[in-house]
Design an enzyme around this catalytic site. Structure first.
Site, mmCIF file in Angstrom:
data_model
loop_
_atom_site.group_PDB
_atom_site.id
_atom_site.type_symbol
_atom_site.label_atom_id
_atom_site.label_comp_id
_atom_site.label_asym_id
_atom_site.label_seq_id
_atom_site.Cartn_x
_atom_site.Cartn_y
_atom_site.Cartn_z
ATOM 1 N N LYS A 1 15.390 20.124 61.088
ATOM 2 C CA LYS A 1 15.205 18.813 60.433
ATOM 3 C C LYS A 1 17.163 18.731 61.278
ATOM 4 C CE LYS A 1 13.245 17.868 56.893
ATOM 5 N NZ LYS A 1 13.419 19.175 56.994
ATOM 6 N N ARG B 1 10.302 12.491 51.112
ATOM 7 C CA ARG B 1 9.608 13.111 50.526
ATOM 8 C C ARG B 1 8.276 13.335 49.524
ATOM 9 N NH1 ARG B 1 14.542 16.113 51.636
ATOM 10 N NH2 ARG B 1 14.399 19.110 50.714
ATOM 11 N N ARG C 1 20.438 31.635 57.465
ATOM 12 C CA ARG C 1 21.743 30.073 57.863
ATOM 13 C C ARG C 1 22.553 29.986 57.230
ATOM 14 N NH1 ARG C 1 18.486 24.133 56.904
ATOM 15 N NH2 ARG C 1 18.619 24.241 54.423
ATOM 16 N N ARG D 1 23.897 28.506 51.269
ATOM 17 C CA ARG D 1 23.562 27.224 50.894
ATOM 18 C C ARG D 1 23.222 28.271 49.530
ATOM 19 N NH1 ARG D 1 20.221 22.364 53.263
ATOM 20 N NH2 ARG D 1 18.814 22.608 51.557
ATOM 21 N N ARG E 1 11.084 25.702 47.710
ATOM 22 C CA ARG E 1 10.702 24.524 48.362
ATOM 23 C C ARG E 1 9.248 24.127 48.815
ATOM 24 N NH1 ARG E 1 16.066 26.128 50.851
ATOM 25 N NH2 ARG E 1 16.357 23.811 51.778
HETATM 26 P P1 AMP Z 1 17.635 19.416 52.261
HETATM 27 O O1 AMP Z 1 18.732 19.351 52.614
HETATM 28 O O2 AMP Z 1 17.034 18.078 52.686
HETATM 29 O O3 AMP Z 1 16.988 20.664 52.259
HETATM 30 O O4 AMP Z 1 17.778 19.102 50.267
HETATM 31 C C1 AMP Z 1 17.868 19.716 49.935
HETATM 32 C C2 AMP Z 1 17.293 19.291 48.301
HETATM 33 O O5 AMP Z 1 17.754 18.084 48.062
HETATM 34 C C3 AMP Z 1 16.227 19.372 48.126
HETATM 35 O O6 AMP Z 1 15.768 20.307 47.656
HETATM 36 C C4 AMP Z 1 16.083 18.904 46.505
HETATM 37 O O7 AMP Z 1 16.459 19.086 45.333
HETATM 38 C C5 AMP Z 1 16.878 17.346 47.124
HETATM 39 N N1 AMP Z 1 16.885 16.167 48.096
HETATM 40 C C6 AMP Z 1 16.746 15.660 49.078
HETATM 41 N N2 AMP Z 1 16.389 14.656 49.800
HETATM 42 C C7 AMP Z 1 15.117 14.363 48.687
HETATM 43 C C8 AMP Z 1 14.037 13.668 48.679
HETATM 44 N N3 AMP Z 1 13.888 12.885 49.595
HETATM 45 N N4 AMP Z 1 13.265 13.441 47.705
HETATM 46 C C9 AMP Z 1 14.265 14.815 46.590
HETATM 47 N N5 AMP Z 1 14.991 14.962 46.282
HETATM 48 C C10 AMP Z 1 15.562 15.313 47.207
#
Ligand code: AMP
Length: 210
Positions: free
Chosen positions: A13, A88, A127, A157, A168
């Protein structure tokens, strides 16, 4: 152009959002990036968020909706945006509906980038991201240790460890997968095969948004 990118962590994404942004001039709104920036700032909120992010848990719907709503009010979103990693959960999607209800000429597409779990685990374990500019890098043997855009260090990360990745993925199935039906029922859902090259996935996305 109002685009929602759906898909498991590691589906691509962020990479596709950056390509859409570069080609169509609409901003990438990544809730994950915004949360990581807050953690990096070491604010009181950032310290609380750090634990949640490292565990691969979801941040509360109320906080996320507040962050997204104020971001979407900024002028650079006037001609559209790409939502990456949001919504989400169903309450987030319902909250987004209210925000989108205020937009004239809404042109909404929810695009799922679909990748099987085992490929996600392989990808995310490999990654790296640039600690300076956040660029996503998939290391090859010849890849330098530094970001070729800004010279920043390439780091893993905290939540890209296998156990956290599996957690996740479980959360995705439980909380985020129901959104596929949510958007299918609205007639705005599309799916692309995320196992193709980055360029081929982007070509599929372009066919949907053009
Ligand atoms: P991402 O970079 O999108 O994989 O997000 C990394 C982390 O940020 C996720 O594992 C959640 O802990 C938090 N996070 C990101 N977006 C959301 C969301 N829309 N709702 C809740 N937690 C989020």
């Amino acid at each position: 152009m109002h685009i929602i990118l759906l898909g498991t962590p590691g589906a691509g994404k962020g990479t596709q959002a950056q390509l859409i942004m570069g080609n169509y001039g609409i901003p990438q709104i990544s809730t994950g990036d915004m949360l990581r920036a807050e953690v990096k700032s070491d604010s009181a909120l950032g310290q609380q968020l750090k634990t949640v992010l490292e565990a691969g848990e979801l941040v509360s719907d109320d906080l996320i909706l507040q962050i997204v709503e104020s971001r979407l009010r900024k002028t650079d979103c006037a001609n559209g945006f790409i939502l990456d990693g949001f919504p989400r959960t169903t309450p987030q999607a319902e909250g987004l509906d209210i925000i989108l209800g205020k937009i004239e000429n809404l042109n909404l597409k929810a695009i799922e980038i679909s990748v099987p779990d085992e490929a996600v685990i392989r990808r995310l374990s490999a990654r790296r991201i640039c600690a300076g500019c956040g660029k996503i890098v998939m290391p090859q043997e010849s890849t330098p240790k530094k970001c070729d855009d800004c010279g920043g260090d390439l780091i893993q990360r905290d939540d890209d460890k296998e156990e956290t990745i599996r957690h996740r993925l479980d959360i995705f199935k439980e909380s985020t997968a129901p959104l596929i039906n949510f958007y299918r029922e609205k007639g705005v859902y599309h799916k692309v095969n995320g196992l193709q090259t980055v360029d081929a996935v982007f070509a599929d996305i372009e066919r949907i948004i053009k």
